[in-house]
Design an enzyme around this catalytic site. Sequence first.
Site, short mmCIF file in Angstrom:
data_model
loop_
_atom_site.label_atom_id
_atom_site.label_comp_id
_atom_site.label_asym_id
_atom_site.label_seq_id
_atom_site.Cartn_x
_atom_site.Cartn_y
_atom_site.Cartn_z
N CYS A 41 0.85 -1.11 0.01
CA CYS A 41 0.12 0.06 0.15
C CYS A 41 1.11 1.16 -0.15
CB CYS A 41 -0.88 -0.09 1.25
SG CYS A 41 -2.07 1.49 1.51
N CYS B 67 -0.27 3.48 -6.62
CA CYS B 67 -1.44 2.79 -5.87
C CYS B 67 -1.63 1.61 -6.36
CB CYS B 67 -2.76 3.69 -5.85
SG CYS B 67 -4.20 2.64 -5.05
N1 DGL Z 1 -3.77 0.32 -2.42
C1 DGL Z 1 -3.66 1.65 -1.68
C2 DGL Z 1 -2.46 2.33 -2.27
O1 DGL Z 1 -1.53 1.59 -2.80
C3 DGL Z 1 -4.88 2.39 -1.20
C4 DGL Z 1 -5.98 2.48 -1.64
C5 DGL Z 1 -6.97 3.07 -0.68
O2 DGL Z 1 -7.28 2.18 0.29
O3 DGL Z 1 -7.16 4.07 -0.94
O4 DGL Z 1 -2.15 3.38 -1.82
#
Ligand code: DGL
Length: 216
Positions: free
Chosen positions: A70, A177
């Site tokens: 994340c 993301c």
């Molecule tokens: N998948 C996450 C990232 O790489 C966060 C997505 C979210 O919950 O907004 O930032």
Amino acid sequence: MKIGVFDSGIGGLSVYNAIKKDMPEQELIFKNDRLNMPYGNKNKEELYSLVVPIFNEFVDEGCRIIVIACNTVSTTIIDRLKAKYKDIILIGVEPMIKEGVSLSKNKIISVCATPTTLKSARYQELKDNYAKNIVVLEPDCSDWSYMIENNKIDNEQISKRINSVLSKNTDVIILGCTHYHWIEDQIRQLTKNKALVIQPELSIIKKLKQAIKQLS
Ligand code: DGL
């Protein structure tokens, strides 16, 4: 070796799948926090208090490495988490600014990421270190992770945002993301080969292999 993989939602699943494919012999435990996603508009304190109970579970279950799949968590609180979990190797993921800049001929790159990632000090530091004389475009992707998680993808909106950076001659699009993995093919098609689309799975796997070696 037990390895935890964490994200707010299905972004982490794409990273989990990539690791599983490359290293089927490792024991991976995937956890997410769908109840509280999206993380992309939460602040550091909120993120820390959500993530700690989940990381404690990883520790209780015997994980020696945790992959923080994340960008939002990695760019905001990884140092605090490293200080708390001293006996665990934490592997984070962050927008691939350095790689993007080196691949860009036009010196115009685009970063697709959550608002919290784009506001983070670490992201600013990456830009200061590697993108000083480069144009960095940041299209509004603020609702993408929610759309992807809940299967409510607005194709028209995604096309508009990607076309807006293509019209400014970007030749590299960085997926900052992990949720965007699930629309990577769509974004690639929209570029019509005018821009490279890059994402971090290979570099996560490389870092993970180093960590496993270190612990073996
Ligand atoms: N998948 C996450 C990232 O790489 C966060 C997505 C979210 O919950 O907004 O930032």
